[in-house]
Design an enzyme around this catalytic site. Structure first.
Site, PDB file in Angstrom:
ATOM      1  NE  ARG A   1      -2.298  -1.336   3.544  1.00 48.94           N
ATOM      2  CZ  ARG A   1      -2.859  -1.382   4.750  1.00 48.94           C
ATOM      3  NH1 ARG A   1      -4.106  -0.994   4.903  1.00 48.94           N
ATOM      4  NH2 ARG A   1      -2.176  -1.811   5.789  1.00 48.94           N
TER       5      ARG A   1
ATOM      6  CE  LYS B   1      -5.659 -14.335  13.116  1.00 49.24           C
ATOM      7  NZ  LYS B   1      -4.457 -13.817  12.434  1.00 49.24           N
TER       8      LYS B   1
ATOM      9  CG  ASP C   1      -6.260 -14.437  16.454  1.00 49.43           C
ATOM     10  OD1 ASP C   1      -5.797 -14.086  15.361  1.00 49.43           O
ATOM     11  OD2 ASP C   1      -5.749 -15.351  17.141  1.00 49.43           O
TER      12      ASP C   1
ATOM     13  CE  LYS D   1      -4.722 -17.570  15.142  1.00 48.33           C
ATOM     14  NZ  LYS D   1      -3.768 -17.125  16.187  1.00 48.33           N
TER      15      LYS D   1
END
Length: 430
Positions: A48, A107, A203, A207
């Protein structure tokens, strides 16, 4: 015989992980070529902010046009480490369409749209590998997907977030409160400026969805995973855990029902006995405990995050995908043949630790015990301490369903003698 024409790799993202992937590709180029059977060449890096100095990367390889990079047509493997849902999803599917296989560490995207990505890979006869999406450097996806392909996995229980494990470990070992431990984790670089994704379990839930899908050969999406954060865990909870010979961890738990007809996936804080292998996992490390019919109990342990550990997993996938590319084959894709339904949290059966604030007077314990009995929840142990008209009552149950426990707690709150429910925590690993 080694092929001289290099396999071309496009790198999407050059942050902490991406820069390490590029560094290892450069410094270990000869070893990678020997292991693959052909040299690998970094053909482009999409970023970016192109003006940032990136040591060891030819500035001529840097571009802000990720779409043009994956559409080049001469790219063999796209490595995606930008994260998030978009533009990662579009870039991955475009890569398949233009002839590249994909290695990803994403993920969140895999937990949300893994089935669609696998379908796109299969449609274009390409590979989709993502070892780095779960537990950093720890080899876990491939053992579940390949090494245990002939076994029946019944349970996956693990610590899959290093930030939360660091915080809980500090609370346990030093007596620190949650905020104090979080501040230390932030100062050391373990926690992001906004730690919500970690401490609220997002998070770990992503997973857990990936692990459950692979372990049980069924599609499990992020929305299927019950999630509970750890921000309400207190020093008092750790004191109670120690009285039981336990500690507290934020766990990802994926289970097959006893009748084999469904699965559950959940993330929440839980007490685990000090005798359990996961209890000794300290600091920012991860560990996953796998239980299966034939192999029994297996434990995978190691650094679960960071640039170098995650890059190690990415490079392992890159080697595998490049080997497949040379042989004209593809590795294992999605295995969802079992199509087991995902049950809700109400069906989960486990033990519970409940701390109640109650009036310190005769008959309270009998009232509480009656409520538990009326809801079919068997009590294992009770501990009561009282002073000056107030008391703390700690109840540990035998195994009970979440639904029955919820009904019990609702009824307890209606008792005049119960001032409040101080905490409820599951007890796992027994």
């Amino acid at each position: 015989m080694m092929r001289t024409r290099p396999l071309k790799v496009a790198l999407l993202g050059c942050g902490v992980v991406g820069s390490e992937v590029a560094r290892i590709m450069t410094t270990h180029a000869d070893d990678l070529a020997a292991r693959i059977g052909a040299p690998v060449e970094l053909a482009g890096v999409a970023v970016r902010r192109p003006d940032r100095v990136r040591e060891g990367i030819d500035p001529n390889l840097v571009t802000t046009d990720a779409t043009a990079l994956v559409k080049r047509g001469d790219i063999d493997v796209v490595v995606e480490v930008i994260g998030g849902i978009e533009p990662a999803r579009s870039l991955i599917t475009t890569a398949f369409e233009y002839g590249a296989s994909v290695v990803s560490a994403n993920k969140a995207l895999l937990a949300q749209d893994g089935a669609a990505l696998h379908a796109a890979a299969e449609e274009n006869d390409k590979d989709l590998y993502y070892e780095a999406a779960v537990a950093g450097a720890i080899p876990l996806i491939r053992p579940l997907r390949e090494s245990l392909a002939g076994d029946k996995v019944n349970r996956v229980l693990g610590i899959v977030n290093g930030t939360t494990n660091f915080i809980l470990d500090k609370m346990d070992s030093t007596g620190a409160g949650y905020q104090e431990a979080l501040d230390e984790a932030t100062a050391l670089g373990y926690a992001e400026a906004d730690p919500t994704a970690d401490v609220e379990g997002f998070d770990a839930a992503a997973k857990a969805a990936i692990l459950a899908g692979i372990a049980f050969h069924s599609r499990v999406r992020l929305d299927d995973v019950y999630r509970e954060g750890m921000t309400e865990v207190t020093a008092a909870d750790f004191a109670s855990a120690k009285n039981m010979g336990c500690t507290i961890k934020l766990l990802a738990i994926c289970e097959r029902a006893q009748d084999g007809g469904s699965v559950t996936a959940r993330v929440h804080p839980a007490m685990i006995p000090l005798s359990h292998p996961l209890a000794s996992v300290r600091g920012a490390y991860n560990a996953v405990f796998v239980e299966s019919d034939a192999s029994g109990q297996l434990m995978f342990y190691g650094p679960g995050a960071g640039g170098s550990p995650t890059a190690s997993a990415v490079l392992g996938d890159l080697v595998a995908v490049c080997r497949n590319r040379l042989s004209g084959a593809t590795g294992p894709g999605e295995s969802a043949y079992a199509a087991l339904p995902v049950s809700g949290m109400g069906d989960v059966v486990t033990r519970y630790h409940i701390s109640l604030d109650v009036a310190d007077k005769p008959g309270v314990l009998a009232q509480v015990a009656t409520v538990f009995a009326e809801h079919g929840v068997s009590i294992d142990t009770v501990r009561q301490q009282g002073k000056d008209g107030e008391a703390s009552l700690v109840v540990v149950t035998h195994r009970a369903s979440d639904a029955s426990l919820s009904g019990t707690v609702e009824a307890l709150r209606k008792l005049d003698t119960v001032r409040g429910v101080a905490s409820i925590m599951r007890v796992e690993g027994e």
